[in-house]
Write an enzyme that holds these catalytic residues in place. Structure first.
Site, short mmCIF file in Angstrom:
data_model
loop_
_atom_site.label_atom_id
_atom_site.label_comp_id
_atom_site.label_asym_id
_atom_site.label_seq_id
_atom_site.Cartn_x
_atom_site.Cartn_y
_atom_site.Cartn_z
N ASP A 138 3.25 -4.64 7.91
CA ASP A 138 2.05 -3.83 7.78
C ASP A 138 0.85 -4.78 7.90
OD1 ASP A 138 -0.15 -2.42 7.04
OD2 ASP A 138 0.61 -1.81 5.06
N CYS A 177 -4.74 2.55 -3.64
CA CYS A 177 -3.48 3.04 -3.01
C CYS A 177 -2.35 2.04 -3.22
CB CYS A 177 -3.64 3.32 -1.53
SG CYS A 177 -4.84 4.58 -1.15
N GLN A 235 -4.42 -4.81 6.95
CA GLN A 235 -5.48 -5.68 6.43
C GLN A 235 -5.54 -7.01 7.17
OE1 GLN A 235 -7.86 -5.13 4.10
NE2 GLN A 235 -7.16 -3.07 3.62
N LYS A 284 -10.13 -0.56 10.79
CA LYS A 284 -10.36 -1.77 9.99
C LYS A 284 -10.65 -2.98 10.87
CE LYS A 284 -7.23 -0.37 6.25
NZ LYS A 284 -8.02 0.30 5.22
N HIS A 333 0.87 -1.19 0.00
CA HIS A 333 0.00 0.00 0.00
C HIS A 333 0.91 1.24 0.00
CE1 HIS A 333 -2.78 2.94 1.88
NE2 HIS A 333 -3.77 2.13 1.56
C1 PLP Z 1 -2.39 -2.76 3.53
C2 PLP Z 1 -2.68 -1.40 4.08
N1 PLP Z 1 -1.70 -0.72 4.71
C3 PLP Z 1 -1.91 0.49 5.24
C4 PLP Z 1 -3.13 1.10 5.13
C5 PLP Z 1 -3.31 2.46 5.70
O1 PLP Z 1 -4.25 2.49 6.74
P1 PLP Z 1 -4.66 3.90 7.36
O2 PLP Z 1 -5.18 4.72 6.21
O3 PLP Z 1 -5.71 3.60 8.35
O4 PLP Z 1 -3.42 4.48 7.94
C6 PLP Z 1 -4.17 0.47 4.46
C7 PLP Z 1 -5.49 1.13 4.28
O5 PLP Z 1 -6.23 0.84 3.40
C8 PLP Z 1 -3.94 -0.82 3.93
O6 PLP Z 1 -4.90 -1.49 3.28
#
Ligand code: PLP
Length: 398
Positions: free
Chosen positions: A189, A355, A192, A215, A114
């Site tokens: 990370d 993203c 998800q 999430k 992401h």
């Molecule tokens: C795999 C992954 N990493 C990071 C994020 C970022 O999350 P946040 O926008 O809550 O910081 C997302 C959000 O969609 C994500 O899907």
């Protein structure tokens, strides 16, 4: 498993079909209640005033930290740092651990990341003259573990636990082992992953792991950084201000001990308490039940999508090594038009790059449509989604 009634949005909007859980989950009543209870019965700032209200708020905030530590399998609750979201947690590591890196050091990412787990490293690479390298995509749509990429120049591996586009779950352990063998640290990370799979940071031996509250049924504006105690102690502080210091003089300051060192200013107290309630909620449901339900729904969705000749699934076609996040394309229809068509029938999905532009470039796609399911979705909702996809396809291919 039918716990739909726990979520007020489905009572307030009985027609709503929500397949955008990968973007944010819905909130159960217990999370809303926990936040409201804080504001209406013991609202106070924490760690400060020596009064009973501040004490109550501090206990609840720190209790939430304990719940997060247990949820992630952390040994110490001071290894849990509250942030605004996963993005801020990654930026925290880039701005602290990252500052200890030297020119020509390598940061290893994967093609599935992401933007939140790419851009902070690109920014750091620019500041410190580092090199960014990428692990590719395997034939089963997961991160490809290529041992040749791991050498002494690699100082950090920052990698997703589950792709927000493909739904695939990374086989983290061999990657973490290979990173440690060359002296590199690993950031996972889990934005998800955390809603679909139980996580144990000790079992994984992750050095850093990030989660975002919204999430996993928690409030927005609250996230988590887990870091190993020794690492968090060795890194410089992130933001400066109140709470993150133990003493301030006219010409210098002494940082506070963990976890306050990384929590400058008044934090999102209600958000942390709400996140604690979300973890209680998930714990009560039990991961086994959540996973069983999502596995069934995911299998059904994949099967139904495969029955449509004009749909191509972007990702694995079975539920092996994947969660219930499913990307696809529709012949002759732009993903945004797919989302618009579904939206006009009360069905929320996500469409576009998600993203993850480097992944889209790698796949040579200008975007996908994505249905992401949580346990409260139903087969009837999937049927409605599938019949609406048929209508959309016919409309655009007249
Ligand atoms: C795999 C992954 N990493 C990071 C994020 C970022 O999350 P946040 O926008 O809550 O910081 C997302 C959000 O969609 C994500 O899907």
């Amino acid at each position: 498993m039918n716990h739909r009634d726990d979520f007020p949005i489905f009572k307030n909007r009985p027609e709503l079909i929500y397949f955008d859980n990968g973007a944010t989950a819905q909130r159960p009543q217990s999370v809303l209640d926990a936040e409201q209870k804080f504001y209406t019965t013991y609202n106070s700032n924490i760690h400060r005033g020596p009064n009973f209200l501040a004490e109550e708020a501090t206990i609840a905030y720190e209790d939430a930290r304990r719940k997060v530590a247990d949820f992630l399998g952390a040994h110490h609750k001071h290894e849990i740092i509250f942030t605004r979201n996963a993005t801020e947690a990654i930026n925290l590591v880039a701005r602290t651990f990252g500052e200890t890196l030297q020119a020509q050091d390598v940061i290893l990412l994967s093609k599935l990341e992401h933007h939140s787990n790419i851009v902070p490293w690109l920014q750091l690479a620019e500041r410190k003259d580092l090199e960014i390298k990428y692990m590719g995509l395997s034939t089963d749509w997961r991160v490809r573990f290529d041992p040749a990429l791991f050498d002494e120049r690699v100082k950090l591996v920052a990698i997703t636990g589950m792709s927000n586009v493909l739904g695939t779950i990374t086989d983290l352990k061999p990657i973490i082992k290979a990173a440690h063998a060359v002296g590199a640290k690993v950031l996972v990370d889990a934005a998800q992953l955390a809603v679909h799979e139980p996580i144990n940071v000790h079992d994984l031996d992750a050095d850093f792991l990030v989660v975002t509250g919204h999430k996993i049924y928690g409030p927005t504006g609250i996230g988590v950084l887990y870091g190993k105690e020794g690492l968090l102690n060795s890194m410089p502080p992130f933001l400066g201000g109140g709470d993150m210091i133990s003493a301030v003089f006219a010409d210098r300051f002494i940082p506070a001990a963990l976890p306050s060192k990384y929590e400058a200013g008044t934090p999102n107290i209600a958000g942390a308490i709400g996140l604690g309630a979300a973890i209680d909620y998930m714990t009560k449901l039990g991961f086994k039940n959540i996973q069983k339900s999502e596995h069934e729904l995911g299998t059904y969705l994949l099967k139904q999508l495969q029955s449509l000749s004009f749909v191509k699934i972007v990702g694995p076609e079975t539920m092996d090594h994947r969660g219930s996040v499913v990307s696809f394309t529709v012949d002759g229809v732009h993903p945004h038009d797919v989302a618009d068509g579904l939206s006009s029938k009360g069905i929320c999905i996500r469409a576009g790059f998600h993203c993850a532009q480097p992944l889209m470039d790698h796949l040579k796609l200008s975007g996908t449509a994505r249905m992401s399911l949580n346990f409260y979705n139903t087969k009837e909702e999937i049927d409605k989604g599938i019949s609406t996809l048929e209508e959309i396809y016919k409309y655009f291919n007249k």
